[in-house]
Design an enzyme around this catalytic site. Structure first.
Site, mmCIF file in Angstrom:
data_model
loop_
_atom_site.group_PDB
_atom_site.id
_atom_site.type_symbol
_atom_site.label_atom_id
_atom_site.label_comp_id
_atom_site.label_asym_id
_atom_site.label_seq_id
_atom_site.Cartn_x
_atom_site.Cartn_y
_atom_site.Cartn_z
ATOM 1 N N SER B 179 -63.034 -6.916 -79.949
ATOM 2 C CA SER B 179 -62.903 -7.217 -81.421
ATOM 3 C C SER B 179 -61.409 -7.916 -81.444
ATOM 4 O O SER B 179 -60.637 -8.371 -80.476
ATOM 5 C CB SER B 179 -62.380 -5.675 -81.574
ATOM 6 O OG SER B 179 -61.671 -5.575 -80.519
ATOM 7 N N GLU B 266 -53.771 4.518 -77.305
ATOM 8 C CA GLU B 266 -54.810 3.892 -78.534
ATOM 9 C C GLU B 266 -55.873 4.840 -78.511
ATOM 10 O O GLU B 266 -56.546 5.494 -79.999
ATOM 11 C CB GLU B 266 -56.565 3.013 -77.236
ATOM 12 C CG GLU B 266 -57.259 2.500 -78.120
ATOM 13 C CD GLU B 266 -58.022 1.739 -77.291
ATOM 14 O OE1 GLU B 266 -58.518 0.547 -78.255
ATOM 15 O OE2 GLU B 266 -58.114 1.327 -76.096
#
Lengths: 372, 418
Positions: B179, B266
């Site tokens: 991404s 994360e």
């Protein structure tokens, strides 16, 4: 006062937990539910005398230790864990908050010290038979006879712990609108009838009032507002209770899933069982966050209470139902027997969902209060 | 009704619930004053992060430079590494102030929340001195090179190889779901440097420059078109890409422990802020519903109330985490961990996307919006939200983690690799 759990709260929780494990484990709830009144007066008095539990909901000037819902909620979590029968919710969730909200010095001086001391069991009655939970009025009527005071007539349904109560705060229709009247629950003109309950660990009674002497609490016509305030408080504490009960279900599920072997391995190693347990944990953690925030808001952010109380009650009841239903499933056949405790939690769970309004009704109430 | 709503919304504040202490409140005052002076009016109401091709890209970059200059970038990092040493509580206060001022908090994204902390925890002093300032300045923009076509959520099943050649590592293999590739200058990736070692033991954590590679030099991005029609991800083909051994963090073959740090950040860092964006979307959907005369429908009201309950649950659990931190308690002792949080927001987002599109009625059938496929905002949200329960470990993997690590249930018999 922050949301963080204080050492004092942890200590109280531990003490209450130990007390309940010793004096009122689930086994005791089974014994009590077989009798007429699911209430152990000795345990109730000891909760006040040894641990000061009832005083936590009562202002200091009336013999309590102050209204600290955040701390009280920890007690309710512990009570939920063991399915404590008795009038904790009725007395500290409904009646005491109603008396505090009414701000009626005479009524407070008369009733709150007994509540704090554990010598008065109190409850609130407002529901007309067959009426929806949010209907106020229509259950009873109060008339004033010159020189003799108020007298209450009617039939009030599903009064929490109505058989154990010394005091019932009845919401009755008076000339100025629904108003709260203190009625001696064991006094003249009151016929109490036990209601056999889906959840036999929580006492319910119908009260038939026939000229029962009543004392006006707060202002005439203030019944709706006082009941709403009390119900919000009750929802916050009920949310805490459901979280405790749900955690007990999850603990039981996990412990059984580790012990019970099928096809040569513990059932807890099967992903299907693991995922059930994990999903229940996610729901409980969410419900606990809601319940603890709502309890904190009662003291620190009262503007939020009307929203967060209904939200927390619905979240808690949903989490408990899920935890209780999965607990039966994970226990398999044994979970479907009378001897196992799983059904007691399942019944408590459904009763908590329905009490004061089911989840759908609560979501609609939340939408109203959010101004959607 | 409007009154109660206004009062209730105004009452939702972090400060009282968290009791952050006088220093944090002092920070709030300072930051609020600074923000009121510097917040760019042209970015009011603009969300962050911006998607590829955002019309606000230039303004966001300029705003990022201003924040950088003033020392409001990578604020959770220690001061010695160019951060501001803010506590999680102060970071939450900062987020709240950005939200209050209605301007986006420009961050360095993954580089700030995952790569930087991994370098700080596991890098040498030389590595910290080289890489960290470049993250703060925005010179190093990272894309993620963990996932591989055959590995999915089983991260350690990776096959991309790194072979030591002198003082360089030569990397070949394939990554997927890269991404943010289109704006990246660096990739943080996992490569297998010891094929003979046990599954988790032969992996290295490498910071791979991508700008100076590119097609023909060992790195090629091939955009993947997603179900929204956008191409926010790419497949990345690595064919002899060279990187100095200096760029291996935590030591050769020692990458798994670095990864665990990264994943922890994360999965955890959305806990305290996710509700803000969801609340914004929620009230926007309420307006949509109101405009269509649907807010009288009990079924709609019920769904919206459900959604609000989920958003508040996120806020409450984040606040409890912060309150525990502010009180000096260790919140990791609580069962509320990153996996719980991730399941909560990702499954909520999917469901909310469905609710939002359902409210559009017949309009939901047509694409009259501005997206690449002409999709409207809610249609895009509905579609893109389906990725939340997949990336960073699927909801199923998160449930296994909860069952095994939080509840202590036994591992699946064939659970190789965990």
């Amino acid at each position: 006062m922050s949301l963080a759990v204080t050492t004092e709260q942890e200590d109280l929780r531990t003490a209450v937990g130990r007390f309940l494990d010793a004096r009122s484990p689930v086994r005791r709830a089974r014994e009590l539910m077989a009798g007429e009144v699911p209430h152990d007066a000795d345990v109730w008095r000891a909760l006040a005398a040894d641990l000061g539990v009832q005083g936590i909901g009562v202002p200091g000037e009336y013999g309590g230790s102050g209204v600290d819902v955040q701390t009280l909620a920890h007690v309710f979590e512990e009570a939920g864990r063991v399915l404590l029968p008795g009038p904790l919710l009725a007395t500290l969730g409904l009646a005491a908050p109603l008396l505090v909200a009414a701000g009626d010095g005479d009524a407070q001086a008369r009733y709150l010290p007994g509540i704090a001391a554990g010598t008065t069991v109190a409850t609130v009655g407002w529901l007309a038979p067959g009426a929806p939970w949010d209907a106020v009025g229509g259950a009873a009527t109060a008339v004033r006879r010159p020189g003799a005071g108020w007298f209450v007539d009617g039939r009030v349904a599903l009064v929490l712990d109505g058989l154990a109560a010394d005091l019932c705060l009845v919401v009755a229709d008076a000339p100025a609108g629904p108003s709260v009247f203190a009625v001696d629950a064991a006094g003249p003109g009151v016929d109490r009838r036990r209601v056999r309950a889906l959840d036999p660990t929580r006492g319910l009674a119908d009260l038939v009032l026939d000229g029962a002497p009543g004392t006006l609490v707060g202002e005439e016509g203030a019944g709706r507002a006082l009941l709403d305030a009390a119900l919000d408080r009750a929802c916050v504490l009920l949310a805490a209770e459901t979280v405790g009960a749900a955690q007990a279900c999850l603990d039981a599920s996990v412990s059984y899933a580790m012990r019970r072997e099928q096809f040569g391995r513990p059932i807890g190693s099967f992903q299907a069982v693991k995922h059930k347990c994990a999903e229940v944990l996610v729901e409980i953690e969410g419900a606990r966050s809601c319940a603890r925030y709502a309890a904190w808001a009662c003291g620190a952010s009262p503007e939020e209470v009307p929203v967060v109380a209904v939200l927390a009650k619905a979240a808690g009841a949903e989490a408990l139902f899920r935890a209780a239903a999965e607990n039966v499933q994970i226990h398999g056949g044994i979970g479907f027997t009378w001897e196992h405790d799983a059904h007691l939690y399942l019944k408590r769970a459904k009763a908590c969902q329905v009490l004061f309004g089911d989840t759908r009704a609560f979501r609609l109430r939340l939408a109203d209060r959010l101004g959607l | 009704m409007t009154d109660s709503r206004t009062v209730y919304r105004a009452a939702r504040s972090t400060a009282a619930a968290v009791d952050p202490g006088p220093e944090a409140e002092e920070f709030r005052r300072e930051f609020r004053a600074w923000l009121s002076e510097h917040a760019p009016p042209e970015l009011r109401g603009v969300g962050w992060p911006a998607v590829q091709g955002s019309p606000h890209a230039a303004a966001l970059k300029a705003w990022g430079d201003v924040l950088c200059e003033a020392g409001y970038m990578c604020v959770a990092w220690p001061r010695e590494y160019g951060g501001r040493g803010l506590s999680p509580v102060e970071v939450a206060i900062m987020n709240e102030e950005f939200d209050r001022a209605g301007v986006p908090r420009v961050t360095r994204g993954r580089a700030e929340t995952t790569v930087g902390p991994a370098i700080i925890a596991h890098g040498t002093e030389e590595q910290k001195a080289y890489f960290l300032p470049r993250i703060i300045s925005g010179e190093h923009v990272y894309c993620q090179g963990f996932s591989e076509p055959e590995a999915g959520s089983d991260l350690a099943g990776l096959r991309t190889s790194g072979v030591v050649d002198g003082d360089e590592l030569v990397i070949s293999g394939q990554k997927v779901w890269t991404s943010g590739y289109y704006e990246s200058t660096m990739m943080f990736c996992l490569v297998r440097t010891d094929p003979d070692a046990a599954k988790h033991a032969g992996i290295s954590y490498v910071l791979l420059p991508v700008a100076e590679n590119g097609p023909g030099t060992g790195i090629e991005f091939r955009p993947i078109r997603q179900l929204t029609g956008r191409s926010g991800f790419a497949e990345t083909f690595l064919d002899g890409a060279r990187v100095p051994l200096f760029n291996v963090i935590g030591g050769l073959h020692q990458g798994w422990r670095v990864t665990v740090t990264t994943l922890g950040h994360e999965r955890g860092n959305r806990a305290t802020i996710a509700h803000v964006g969801y609340a914004r979307d929620f009230w926007a959907v309420v307006e949509e519903a109101r405009a269509r005369g649907l807010t009288d429908d009990p079924a709609v009201r019920e769904k919206l109330a459900w959604a609000w309950t989920q958003i508040e649950t996120m806020r409450f659990s984040g606040l409890q985490l912060l309150a525990a931190l502010a009180a000096g308690q260790d919140p990791s002792a609580r069962a509320e961990n990153g996996s719980v949080t991730k399941i909560r927001w990702s499954e909520y987002a999917s469901r909310f996307g469905e609710i939002a599109v359902d409210l559009l009625g017949p309009e939901a059938l047509t694409a009259g919006g501005t997206g690449e496929e002409g999709l409207g905002y809610w249609q895009e949200q509905f579609l893109s939200s389906r990725s939340g329960t997949i990336w960073g470990g699927t909801a199923e993997v998160q449930r296994n983690i909860i069952a095994e690590r939080v509840l202590g249930l036994p591992k699946e018999r064939k659970g190789a690799g965990r």
